[in-house]
Design an enzyme around this catalytic site. Structure first.
Site: not given
Length: 462
Positions: A172, A281, A292, A359
């Site tokens: 994680f 978040f 991810c 990415r």
């Protein structure tokens, strides 16, 4: 304990280095010879704060080695981590061929004695049993080759009596905070049906559980969640999918705020104080990217499709994120009208701060669309601008400092919320621009300060 980590990307290298730092004897294996040479010299092939210092320290203490020799790594480790990449395929599935190759290679080199094989790579749900079968295939292939070569009975027994169990131990780690997250985890998840394997993993992680190298050593021990293999694999996908959905939710709210005149930063604060929701978040912006979230959400959607379930909420989270990537473009069009012939500067290129990872970065889609509409695109990134990584980028002029970036720009877009961007000389940058417009794609900058310096400030949902 003796540990082998196979694969030295973000997960593998950080895991290996941090386990060595707490005193285990670690061999990291990678099939890239140049990469191994770099690591042997104490240099990290990836940008991750604190990692190179740990590598150098552990090399000097003799707790870590780097090699291309898989057999040496397998013979060394009592615990073998598979930490190779599982990149997404166009179908949404994870590409597991590297995991398969490593599992087969482990089987080819297992000898008498007990090993714990740990899936650290993010693998499809159900991969634990699949890895076991691939290792067994590797053992069978080796035994067949040994018999064909006329190997003596005594030597053959040494190979045949290999014993192992498979554990799922999902990671994680946040890129840019991976070392911190390793020493300060929220939880450690161990999935296996073998109590022997679980006990070895608990021993391995005991210093981390007891917070020996934690930032706050007074906190209670790290929770260890023990599950079956399948549940551990599901925890990884469910965790990332929930976080991605939470970001998409606040971005959806931000888009409504833009239309009704509310401020999403105030809304996020108000709902985040609810302990059931929390503040993390809930930062609205131009969407999530990286290696991810996109891969894991897509993989869980694909798995649900395989089993006849339509994961509508997860699909919606992906669609909202795709649309959110274009919010900055829409705001530029609103401010500048026709973008053809205009110059736009991007502050940040990586998908998040404190990493060199490009990415699935939102900047890439923004560059592509600005080029399509005829704009000239410039960019500055604290890592990409200095590292030579920009050589692989097309359609963008990568500047070496922010003043060069601002010169002649019709607007700036903050793409990545690097901490350094809070203290730039925005007064000087405003004077160098054709029109001082700032599109803050992360709601990160000080609106009042920028407006006092003459900027037209445009946030997301503000």
């Amino acid at each position: 304990m003796r540990v082998c980590v196979i694969g030295t990307g973000y997960v593998g290298l950080v895991t290996g280095a941090c386990l060595a730092q707490i005193g285990h004897d670690v061999i990291c294996v990678d099939n890239n010879e140049e990469k191994v040479k770099t690591m042997k010299a104490g240099r990290s092939p990836i940008y991750e704060p604190g990692l190179s210092e740990i590598m150098t320290s552990c090399i000097e203490s003799g707790h870590i080695e780097f090699t291309t020799d898989l057999e040496a790594g397998v013979n060394h480790g009592d615990i073998l981590f598979i930490a190779v990449g599982t990149p997404p395929l166009p179908t949404g599935e994870s590409d597991t061929r590297y995991v398969e190759a490593v599992a087969r290679g482990i089987g080819a080199h297992l000898k008498e004695g007990y090993k714990v094989i740990v899936n650290k790579s993010t693998v499809p749900i159900g991969s634990g049993d699949w890895v076991r079968s691939i290792v067994l295939d590797g053992i069978a292939e080796r035994e067949k080759a040994l018999v064909s070569a006329g190997t003596s009975g005594e030597e053959l027994v040494e190979h045949i009596e290999a014993e192992f169990d498979v554990v799922s131990n999902p990671e994680f780690l946040r890129e840019g905070s991976a070392v911190y997250d390793t020493f300060n985890p929220d939880r450690i998840v161990l999935g296996s049906n073998s109590s022997r394997a679980i006990e070895m993993m608990k021993e391995l992680y005991d210093p981390i559980v007891k917070r020996v190298l934690a930032e706050d050593k007074e906190l209670p021990p790290v929770p260890v969640v023990v599950t079956d293999l399948c549940s551990a694999e599901m925890i990884k996908y469910a965790a990332n999918s929930f976080l991605a959905t939470k970001i998409s939710f606040i971005n959806e709210v931000a888009n409504i705020c833009d239309r009704v005149g509310a401020d999403v930063t105030q809304v996020a604060k108000g709902i985040g104080l609810d302990s059931r929701i929390g503040t993390k978040f809930l930062q609205a912006g131009i969407g999530w990217g990286g290696s991810c979230f996109p891969k894991d959400v897509s993989a869980l959607v694909h798995t649900s499709d395989d089993y006849g379930y339509d994961a509508q909420l997860l699909k919606a989270a992906v669609e909202v994120n795709k649309r959110q990537r274009l919010i900055a473009l829409e705001k530029l069009q609103h401010e500048l009208k026709i973008l053809k012939g205009k110059t736009v500067g991007l502050l940040g290129l990586t998908f998040k701060p404190d990493t060199d990872d490009m990415r699935d970065a939102p900047s890439l889609l923004l560059i592509e669309n600005l080029n399509r509409l005829g704009a000239k695109v410039k960019a500055y990134d604290p890592i990409v601008s200095q590292s030579g990584l920009s050589s692989g980028l097309s359609g963008v002029y990568v500047e070496t400092d922010t003043e060069r970036l601002a010169e002649g720009c019709d607007a700036l877009v903050l793409v990545t919320d690097w901490q350094q961007f809070l203290s730039l000389d925005y007064a000087k940058m405003a004077k160098a621009m054709n029109t001082p417009i700032m599109v803050d794609g992360r709601n990160f900058l000080d609106r009042e300060k920028l407006e006092s310096l003459g900027f037209r400030y445009v946030g997301v949902g503000r």
